[in-house]
Design a protein around this motif. Sequence first.
Motif, short mmCIF file in Angstrom:
data_model
loop_
_atom_site.label_atom_id
_atom_site.label_comp_id
_atom_site.label_asym_id
_atom_site.label_seq_id
_atom_site.Cartn_x
_atom_site.Cartn_y
_atom_site.Cartn_z
N ALA A 191 69.18 53.17 71.52
CA ALA A 191 69.58 52.21 70.49
C ALA A 191 70.18 52.91 69.28
CB ALA A 191 68.38 51.36 70.06
N LEU A 192 69.71 54.12 68.98
CA LEU A 192 70.27 54.91 67.89
C LEU A 192 71.50 55.70 68.34
CD1 LEU A 192 67.01 56.30 66.22
CD2 LEU A 192 68.35 54.28 65.57
N PHE A 193 71.43 56.25 69.56
CA PHE A 193 72.50 57.13 70.04
C PHE A 193 73.81 56.39 70.27
CE2 PHE A 193 74.77 59.22 73.59
CZ PHE A 193 75.04 60.45 72.98
N PRO A 233 71.50 46.32 63.70
CA PRO A 233 70.17 46.10 64.28
C PRO A 233 70.19 45.59 65.71
CG PRO A 233 70.35 45.11 62.09
CD PRO A 233 71.73 45.49 62.52
N LEU A 234 71.33 45.07 66.17
CA LEU A 234 71.38 44.42 67.49
C LEU A 234 71.28 45.40 68.64
CD1 LEU A 234 74.18 41.74 66.87
CD2 LEU A 234 71.70 41.51 66.64
N SER A 235 71.58 46.69 68.39
CA SER A 235 71.53 47.65 69.50
C SER A 235 70.14 47.76 70.08
CB SER A 235 72.02 49.02 69.03
OG SER A 235 71.21 49.53 67.98
N PHE A 289 69.43 45.76 73.44
CA PHE A 289 70.13 46.03 74.70
C PHE A 289 69.52 47.17 75.52
CE2 PHE A 289 73.23 43.99 71.92
CZ PHE A 289 73.71 42.99 72.75
N PHE A 290 68.47 47.77 75.01
CA PHE A 290 67.86 48.89 75.73
C PHE A 290 66.36 48.64 75.87
CE2 PHE A 290 71.59 50.51 73.52
CZ PHE A 290 72.27 51.12 74.57
N HIS A 291 65.82 49.04 77.01
CA HIS A 291 64.41 48.79 77.29
C HIS A 291 63.80 50.04 77.93
CE1 HIS A 291 65.20 44.53 76.48
NE2 HIS A 291 66.27 44.66 77.26
#
Length: 409
Positions: free
Chosen positions: A175-177, A160-162, A165-167
């Motif tokens: 976040a999935l890739f 879940p932490l990914s 790190f992306f906005h």
Amino acid sequence: MAPARAAQSRRTLGTVPVLLAVIAVFVAAINLRAGIASLGPVLGDVLDAFDAAGWLAGVVTAIPGLFFALMGLAAVPLARRLGLSTALTAGMVLTLIGLAVRPWVGQIWVFIVLTAFVVAGIALANVLLPAWIKNHGRHRTVVLMTVYTGVLGVSGAIGPLSALFFHGEDAWRWALFVWASFAAVQVVVWVIISARTGFDFPSVSVSGAEPGGSLWKAPTAVFLMAFFGLQSMNAYVQMGWLPQIYIDSGAPASVGAVALALIGALNIVGGLVMPFLISRVHNLTLFPVLFSALSATGYLGLYVAADLMPLLWALLLGLGGFCFPTALALIAARSRTALVTARLSGFVQPFGYFVAAAGPLLVGIVYDVTGQWSAILLALVAGTVAMAIAGFRASRPGYIDDELAAPTP
């Protein structure tokens, strides 16, 4: 199995060096939960991006349990045809395709199909990796099982932490890739493994007699399946509903997030500790009873005063979650040969996940009707009693191989 393939299996067994085996299990385990766990925090963004109906969230979240069960049933027949390493590699390729492609598609139903790819590949590894460890581990089986269960817990915790790190507008896609890079490393390592081992489905026993018969007729296997299913049901209920229990008790929403993080951290500890304990303790019956009692106490604490010392109840539930690595370790500990380990894993996990999938669904129905947690929490306490009984019987000394070989009365 054809004699030539059985002979080949015996020739290739043990050709995986220790370091390569550890790396192979590590990269497999780190991919066993992250690709699934990374979706939850961005699921709302996914639905918004596709302008999809809210009920499709239920479809997406139902895929893991369903495919863990269905692909689990197919895992052993597939491995019997392709070999353990090749079947594992094929599943990993399927996971890589799903992770790499699904963030960039334009239709929600294509996204759902590719999510099924991700989960189907992970499901094959769930079932076959313990058998692979038993087949190639020999004297290092305990070490490899510890890597497997410990890193699996890490995978669930970091997935879940990914999302943090992306906005921006496409943050959910990245976040999935990002987990596709982990899956790509996994495929490279396991292509090497598969090339080294060749066809490595476990051959028949030295005596030449393959333990046959239905595992439904092996009491230890049935109780181990029930134990695995009930502990998985607890885990799914906690992941899906524990934050809501805290919110309804008046606790801040952040308490539920911290509680789940605490349970996840304890899953890592359990994965590191339990394989070694199980390998060194002759009588294992205490462990399932103890962990079930801790879970029951945690549920009772939520029933009496969820907002009073809320993290204490989460701590107890997390320690009760040691049932998961215990169940996984028992699959190897209660089977003498790699062949029976493969069959047992293909029996315990799929049918166990069918049991597990019913828990969150029933909780959702009862909560929707009553809006209360009292009856649900008391039912979960009763479930932990059943879990203790099943775990006690499954952990008694003995081997399922012997039960299968015993003459039918």
